[in-house]
Design an enzyme around this catalytic site. Structure first.
Site, PDB file in Angstrom:
ATOM      1  N   TRP A 106       0.789  -1.065   0.032  1.00  0.00           N
ATOM      2  CA  TRP A 106      -0.062  -0.171   0.053  1.00  0.00           C
ATOM      3  C   TRP A 106       1.009   1.418   0.210  1.00  0.00           C
ATOM      4  O   TRP A 106       1.774   1.232   0.642  1.00  0.00           O
ATOM      5  CB  TRP A 106      -0.862   0.027   1.180  1.00  0.00           C
ATOM      6  CG  TRP A 106      -1.834   1.295   1.474  1.00  0.00           C
ATOM      7  CD1 TRP A 106      -2.421   1.942   0.480  1.00  0.00           C
ATOM      8  CD2 TRP A 106      -1.629   1.991   2.671  1.00  0.00           C
ATOM      9  NE1 TRP A 106      -3.032   3.177   1.180  1.00  0.00           N
ATOM     10  CE2 TRP A 106      -2.549   3.191   2.501  1.00  0.00           C
ATOM     11  CE3 TRP A 106      -1.298   1.940   3.903  1.00  0.00           C
ATOM     12  CZ2 TRP A 106      -3.031   4.144   3.543  1.00  0.00           C
ATOM     13  CZ3 TRP A 106      -1.459   2.771   4.923  1.00  0.00           C
ATOM     14  CH2 TRP A 106      -2.276   3.856   4.735  1.00  0.00           C
ATOM     15  N   TYR A 135      -5.175   0.036  -4.717  1.00  0.00           N
ATOM     16  CA  TYR A 135      -3.752   0.485  -4.489  1.00  0.00           C
ATOM     17  C   TYR A 135      -3.030   0.926  -5.516  1.00  0.00           C
ATOM     18  O   TYR A 135      -2.823   0.076  -6.672  1.00  0.00           O
ATOM     19  CB  TYR A 135      -2.675  -0.439  -3.745  1.00  0.00           C
ATOM     20  CG  TYR A 135      -3.179  -0.917  -2.437  1.00  0.00           C
ATOM     21  CD1 TYR A 135      -4.207  -0.276  -1.572  1.00  0.00           C
ATOM     22  CD2 TYR A 135      -2.389  -1.994  -1.719  1.00  0.00           C
ATOM     23  CE1 TYR A 135      -4.532  -0.573  -0.408  1.00  0.00           C
ATOM     24  CE2 TYR A 135      -2.936  -2.242  -0.698  1.00  0.00           C
ATOM     25  CZ  TYR A 135      -3.897  -1.586   0.168  1.00  0.00           C
ATOM     26  OH  TYR A 135      -4.162  -2.076   1.652  1.00  0.00           O
ATOM     27  N   SER A 149     -11.657  -6.203   6.216  1.00  0.00           N
ATOM     28  CA  SER A 149     -10.722  -5.531   6.768  1.00  0.00           C
ATOM     29  C   SER A 149     -11.579  -4.203   7.391  1.00  0.00           C
ATOM     30  O   SER A 149     -12.457  -3.721   6.808  1.00  0.00           O
ATOM     31  CB  SER A 149      -9.905  -4.975   5.603  1.00  0.00           C
ATOM     32  OG  SER A 149      -9.068  -3.814   6.010  1.00  0.00           O
ATOM     33  N   TRP A 178      -2.199  -3.985   9.825  1.00  0.00           N
ATOM     34  CA  TRP A 178      -1.521  -2.962   9.057  1.00  0.00           C
ATOM     35  C   TRP A 178      -0.919  -1.800  10.111  1.00  0.00           C
ATOM     36  O   TRP A 178      -1.561  -1.412  10.804  1.00  0.00           O
ATOM     37  CB  TRP A 178      -2.238  -2.483   7.792  1.00  0.00           C
ATOM     38  CG  TRP A 178      -3.659  -1.949   8.030  1.00  0.00           C
ATOM     39  CD1 TRP A 178      -4.751  -2.317   8.234  1.00  0.00           C
ATOM     40  CD2 TRP A 178      -4.159  -0.462   8.125  1.00  0.00           C
ATOM     41  NE1 TRP A 178      -5.797  -1.588   8.084  1.00  0.00           N
ATOM     42  CE2 TRP A 178      -5.366  -0.132   8.310  1.00  0.00           C
ATOM     43  CE3 TRP A 178      -2.931   0.625   7.835  1.00  0.00           C
ATOM     44  CZ2 TRP A 178      -5.794   0.888   8.167  1.00  0.00           C
ATOM     45  CZ3 TRP A 178      -3.707   1.898   8.312  1.00  0.00           C
ATOM     46  CH2 TRP A 178      -4.963   2.153   8.258  1.00  0.00           C
ATOM     47  N   PRO A 200       1.654  -1.519  11.710  1.00  0.00           N
ATOM     48  CA  PRO A 200       2.162  -1.564  13.081  1.00  0.00           C
ATOM     49  C   PRO A 200       3.206  -0.679  13.701  1.00  0.00           C
ATOM     50  O   PRO A 200       3.252  -0.633  14.837  1.00  0.00           O
ATOM     51  CB  PRO A 200       2.993  -3.070  12.907  1.00  0.00           C
ATOM     52  CG  PRO A 200       3.331  -3.106  11.560  1.00  0.00           C
ATOM     53  CD  PRO A 200       2.286  -2.419  10.714  1.00  0.00           C
ATOM     54  N   ALA A 235       2.925   2.423  13.182  1.00  0.00           N
ATOM     55  CA  ALA A 235       1.888   3.675  12.908  1.00  0.00           C
ATOM     56  C   ALA A 235       2.511   4.602  12.004  1.00  0.00           C
ATOM     57  O   ALA A 235       2.845   5.853  12.065  1.00  0.00           O
ATOM     58  CB  ALA A 235       1.975   4.244  14.301  1.00  0.00           C
ATOM     59  N   ARG A 285       7.269   9.213   4.819  1.00  0.00           N
ATOM     60  CA  ARG A 285       5.860   9.221   4.554  1.00  0.00           C
ATOM     61  C   ARG A 285       5.055  10.276   4.673  1.00  0.00           C
ATOM     62  O   ARG A 285       4.027  10.703   3.998  1.00  0.00           O
ATOM     63  CB  ARG A 285       5.254   8.030   5.402  1.00  0.00           C
ATOM     64  CG  ARG A 285       3.643   7.856   5.324  1.00  0.00           C
ATOM     65  CD  ARG A 285       3.456   6.996   3.950  1.00  0.00           C
ATOM     66  NE  ARG A 285       4.278   5.820   3.925  1.00  0.00           N
ATOM     67  CZ  ARG A 285       3.960   4.753   4.198  1.00  0.00           C
ATOM     68  NH1 ARG A 285       2.693   4.623   4.847  1.00  0.00           N
ATOM     69  NH2 ARG A 285       4.700   3.651   3.800  1.00  0.00           N
ATOM     70  N   GLN A 323      15.021  -1.557   4.749  1.00  0.00           N
ATOM     71  CA  GLN A 323      13.950  -1.505   6.019  1.00  0.00           C
ATOM     72  C   GLN A 323      13.397  -2.871   6.310  1.00  0.00           C
ATOM     73  O   GLN A 323      12.978  -3.056   7.385  1.00  0.00           O
ATOM     74  CB  GLN A 323      13.068  -0.389   5.506  1.00  0.00           C
ATOM     75  CG  GLN A 323      13.331   0.948   5.125  1.00  0.00           C
ATOM     76  CD  GLN A 323      12.362   1.670   4.595  1.00  0.00           C
ATOM     77  OE1 GLN A 323      11.643   1.511   3.654  1.00  0.00           O
ATOM     78  NE2 GLN A 323      12.249   2.996   5.152  1.00  0.00           N
TER      79      GLN A 323
END
Length: 334
Positions: A21, A54, A151, A204, A206, A208, A227, A290
């Site tokens: 995503w 997405y 979801s 999703w 985790p 934050a 982000r 990452q």
């Protein structure tokens, strides 16, 4: 990498899943996205989560090309349906028409004959639940999905959907909610209902949206390329956590992470995996390194004392109101 059953089903998945995503098809170029997927495979991740919405389908296509040539039976590929994928009135929601058309489009983009899990990306208040679950059942019976999930459904919606799925003898085995040490709204209602029904959480965000890495500092501009600077949608989702009071409390986690021999990001991922109802934590990445960092959280067992101190630090800023799930859900048009 350690593995867990998805709820009480027989399906075994990597406890850290890779999701694309925001990043794939929008924030990062395809070669970088492919490098991240290869790094995920190298790290032992076998579970990949995406959705038709997405990057307007591009994320599924990127994932499909990157996984080409892999042994399909060794992967668990998940996708989702609900949000608009075109301009038409029926290019959205959980009607039979949209589900049937969307699963075929997703399979074409993913270059596979089936997905392991097909998920209702949100609850659709404008379509009878019976119609939705019957369509999902037909997708399973057609061999286009092995299991179904939801979801961001409320506990009440999960119970109703599970009851219908059981009548139709199709396995509704999962819920995919937002969950982190800062966003705990599923704990009081969704998790108990899911545990009772044998449904596992595939969580999703985790970390934050990166806030729990500690890279966002109180009173400072977001780091370049983070982000929070992504104008394609990432900045919108992370903004709720970018308050100075939140960031100040997050900085207090750094000594706890060091004490546990973890990075702040690893601590955040390990924290969600301590919940026995969590089947997997979804991580994303814009750089391969990452992934290596986050995967190191697999198998970590956090001591009770450390968990208590985390609770004390974040209690003033962590969101726990179970009503937030319903508040953020789609509303029927009047």
């Amino acid at each position: 990498m350690e593995f867990r059953h998805l709820g009480r089903s027989g399906l075994v998945i990597s406890e850290i899943a890779y999701g694309n995503w925001v990043t794939h098809g929008s924030q990062v170029a395809e070669d970088a996205a492919t490098a991240c997927i290869r790094a995920a495979l190298d790290a032992g991740i076998t579970t990949f989560d995406t959705a038709d919405v997405y990057a307007a389908g591009r994320a599924e296509a990127v994932l499909g090309r990157a996984l080409r040539g892999e042994r399909r039976e060794g992967l668990e590929i998940f996708t989702k349906v609900y949000f608009p994928t075109g301009p038409g009135r029926n290019d959205r929601g959980l009607s039979r028409k949209h589900i049937m058309e969307s699963i075929d489009a997703s399979l074409r983009r993913l270059q596979t004959d089936y997905v392991d899990l097909y998920q209702a990306h949100r609850y659709d208040p404008e379509t009878p639940l019976e119609e939705t679950i019957e369509a999902f059942a037909d997708v399973v019976r057609a061999g286009k999905a092995h299991y179904i999930g939801v979801s961001e459904w409320t506990a009440e919606q999960i119970r109703a959907g599970h009851a219908l799925a059981r009548e139709l003898h199709v396995p509704l085995v999962s819920n995919q909610p937002q969950y982190s040490a800062l966003w705990r709204v599923i704990e009081d209602e969704v998790v108990p209902a899911s545990a009772e029904l044998g449904i596992g959480q595939i969580v999703w965000s985790p970390i934050a949206q990166g806030v729990l890495t500690g890279k966002y500092l109180p009173g400072a501009a977001p780091p370049a390329g983070s982000r929070a600077t992504d104008e394609n949608g990432g900045a919108t989702f992370v903004s709720r956590f970018l308050r100075d009071d939140v960031l100040q409390h997050v900085q207090k986690l750094n000594p706890l992470a060091a004490e546990a021999g973890l990075s702040p990001a690893q601590l955040a991922v390990a924290w969600v995996l301590q919940n026995p109802n969590v089947s997997a934590a979804i991580i994303g990445a814009s750089r391969p390194e990452q992934i290596a960092e986050n995967v190191a959280a697999s198998g970590v067992r956090l001591e009770a004392g450390l968990l208590r101190r985390m609770e004390e630090i974040l209690a003033p800023v962590a969101e726990r109101n179970p009503a937030k799930t319903a508040e953020n859900a789609p509303k029927a048009q009047k």
